[in-house]
Write a protein that holds these residues in place. Structure first.
Motif, mmCIF file in Angstrom:
data_model
loop_
_atom_site.group_PDB
_atom_site.id
_atom_site.type_symbol
_atom_site.label_atom_id
_atom_site.label_comp_id
_atom_site.label_asym_id
_atom_site.label_seq_id
_atom_site.Cartn_x
_atom_site.Cartn_y
_atom_site.Cartn_z
ATOM 1 N N GLU A 1 8.466 1.737 -8.081
ATOM 2 C CA GLU A 1 8.103 0.314 -8.074
ATOM 3 C C GLU A 1 9.333 -0.591 -8.103
ATOM 4 O O GLU A 1 9.275 -1.758 -7.733
ATOM 5 N N LEU B 1 2.336 1.704 -3.450
ATOM 6 C CA LEU B 1 1.333 2.185 -4.401
ATOM 7 C C LEU B 1 1.032 3.668 -4.188
ATOM 8 O O LEU B 1 0.945 4.449 -5.144
ATOM 9 N N MET B 2 0.891 4.062 -2.924
ATOM 10 C CA MET B 2 0.562 5.459 -2.634
ATOM 11 C C MET B 2 1.674 6.399 -3.097
ATOM 12 O O MET B 2 1.427 7.379 -3.816
ATOM 13 N N PHE B 3 2.922 6.108 -2.704
ATOM 14 C CA PHE B 3 4.013 7.005 -3.089
ATOM 15 C C PHE B 3 4.299 6.922 -4.584
ATOM 16 O O PHE B 3 4.715 7.913 -5.199
ATOM 17 N N VAL C 1 2.018 6.412 -7.006
ATOM 18 C CA VAL C 1 0.990 7.235 -7.667
ATOM 19 C C VAL C 1 1.308 8.707 -7.485
ATOM 20 O O VAL C 1 1.161 9.516 -8.419
ATOM 21 N N PHE C 2 1.756 9.055 -6.278
ATOM 22 C CA PHE C 2 2.132 10.457 -6.026
ATOM 23 C C PHE C 2 3.265 10.874 -6.962
ATOM 24 O O PHE C 2 3.254 11.976 -7.517
ATOM 25 N N GLU C 3 4.242 9.968 -7.163
ATOM 26 C CA GLU C 3 5.353 10.272 -8.062
ATOM 27 C C GLU C 3 4.866 10.461 -9.494
ATOM 28 O O GLU C 3 5.277 11.412 -10.191
ATOM 29 N N SER D 1 2.944 -3.638 -7.051
ATOM 30 C CA SER D 1 2.395 -3.618 -5.685
ATOM 31 C C SER D 1 1.680 -4.932 -5.375
ATOM 32 O O SER D 1 1.796 -5.480 -4.272
ATOM 33 N N LEU E 1 0.828 -1.211 0.000
ATOM 34 C CA LEU E 1 0.000 0.000 0.000
ATOM 35 C C LEU E 1 0.860 1.258 0.000
ATOM 36 O O LEU E 1 0.570 2.229 -0.727
ATOM 37 N N LEU E 2 1.918 1.254 0.812
ATOM 38 C CA LEU E 2 2.814 2.418 0.829
ATOM 39 C C LEU E 2 3.470 2.613 -0.531
ATOM 40 O O LEU E 2 3.588 3.755 -1.028
#
Length: 392
Positions: free
Chosen positions: A85, A24-26, A28-30, A51, A21-22
């Motif tokens: 990733e 994926l979150m970071f 997507v932010f990137e 992920s 989850l972390l």
């Protein structure tokens, strides 16, 4: 902290889910923040797939490795530059090295070496850096993959070593239990044969006394009464011996020749034979001697015989032994000790003699203690009832 770590170890899927989850979150932010314009859909697909792979890496590490290779090939051919990733790839290499088959582990190592080379060849665009810098940067990218693979392979080796130790311990424990069962079974058979002689002797005495009572019934009533009393006491003793015998008797064909069994009266003859074999041994009798039941007398004899045999085998040179027989009213205490090597004596690991002593003493409701003596040497101490109860 220790409890938290143990709690997390019991829930690996939760830990991997949190990391996934972390990531994926970071990631997507990137993609959204650092890259202006419309979202990079292929990059988001690679990020989501990686992920998901990170989530299943411990449940199915081989599938996770294959999926990672597919994602890497997809990025190369679709020109999707690696982002956050890529941080999941060393974890995938570790899982493959630690938990997957050997071919998958080797594939992960090869992939970890080739992936940085392929990435540098595909996306390196800095002409100001010379070949030495490019090689150094490539080796730097390989480092996390190789280190993760080495840690995973070490985990595999250590786990295999522990499993081998556990398997060996289980085999040794099973073999020990089997050896103990075989020794106990053999000792029960020997005890059954010896008690057969004792019971047969008692029955013979009863028959002789009954014949004598019948002959003297008319002419000597007192002799008849005395013979009947002997028959009564002998029958009770034979009944007690038979009840104990039923607990150890085995259904098998006996072809051995039965001979009269020794008792306390034959201890001096036994010690003479031991002395002639080179072992100095003394006998001390304390208390008022009383007549022991034949089963108990036989047990005393056999314990002395086995204990002195162990002294000759394990006591070492110049060892001396002492046999103490104490009459304590309703009980008799037997103490066989030596001044030999005691706990330092080398053993054969079988212990059948001690098993036999324990079987004999337990059958009469007694107590047996064996072990190194406080002052050195070895000691065998047994406490037996003079005449066990009929229900024993």
């Amino acid at each position: 902290m220790h409890h938290l770590y143990a709690w997390l170890r019991r829930r690996p899927l939760l830990v991997d889910g949190a990391w996934a989850l972390l990531l994926l979150m970071f990631g997507v932010f990137e993609v959204i923040i650092d890259q202006p314009g419309p979202p990079d859909v292929p990059h988001l697909v690679a990020l989501g797939a990686m992920s998901l792979v990170l989530l299943i890496r411990r449940r199915n590490p081989t599938l996770a490795l294959v999926a990672t290779l597919v994602i890497g090939v997809f990025q190369l051919f679709d020109d999707v530059a690696p982002g956050l990733e890529a941080l999941a790839m060393p974890a995938i290499a570790y899982s493959a090295a630690a938990y997957s088959p050997r071919w998958a582990s080797r594939t992960a190592l090869v992939g970890g070496v080739l992936a940085p080379i392929a990435a540098v060849l595909r996306w390196w665009d800095n002409p100001d850096v010379g070949m030495t810098g490019v090689v150094f940067f490539t080796l730097l990218l390989m480092g996390p993959f190789v280190i993760a693979w080495v840690l995973g392979d070490s985990m595999r080796t250590r786990r295999a070593y522990y499993m081998e130790l556990e398997d060996r311990a289980d085999r040794l424990e099973r073999e020990r239990d089997q050896q103990a069962q075989i020794a106990a079974a053999g000792e029960r058979a020997r005890i059954a044969r010896e008690l057969h002689d004792v019971v047969a002797h008692n029955v013979s005495v009863m028959v002789v006394q009954a014949d004598g009572a019948a002959y003297a019934l008319d002419n000597a009533p007192e002799l008849t009464r005395e013979a009947l009393g002997t028959i009564s006491s002998t029958g009770r003793e034979a009944l007690a011996e038979m009840r104990r015998l039923l607990g150890v008797l085995r259904s098998q064909t006996e072809t051995d020749t039965y001979v009269p069994q020794p008792g306390v009266e034959q201890l001096e003859d036994l010690l003479d034979r031991v002395r002639s074999a080179g072992l100095p041994v003394d006998l001390t009798v304390q208390g008022v001697p009383v007549e022991l039941s034949q089963g108990v007398a036989l047990t005393v004899y056999r314990i002395v015989q086995e204990a002195l045999t162990n002294t000759r085998k394990h006591g070492g040179p110049n060892v001396k032994a002492l046999v103490r027989l104490r009459y304590l009213g309703d009980d008799v205490e037997l103490d066989v000790g030596d001044d030999g090597r005691g706990a330092a004596a080398p053993g054969d690991g079988m212990g059948h003699g001690l098993v036999g002593m324990g079987e004999r003493v337990a059958m009469f409701g007694g107590r047996l203690e064996t072990g190194p003596a406080p002052g050195g040497g070895w000691q065998v101490r047994a406490l037996l009832p003079v005449r066990p109860a009929d229900g024993a």
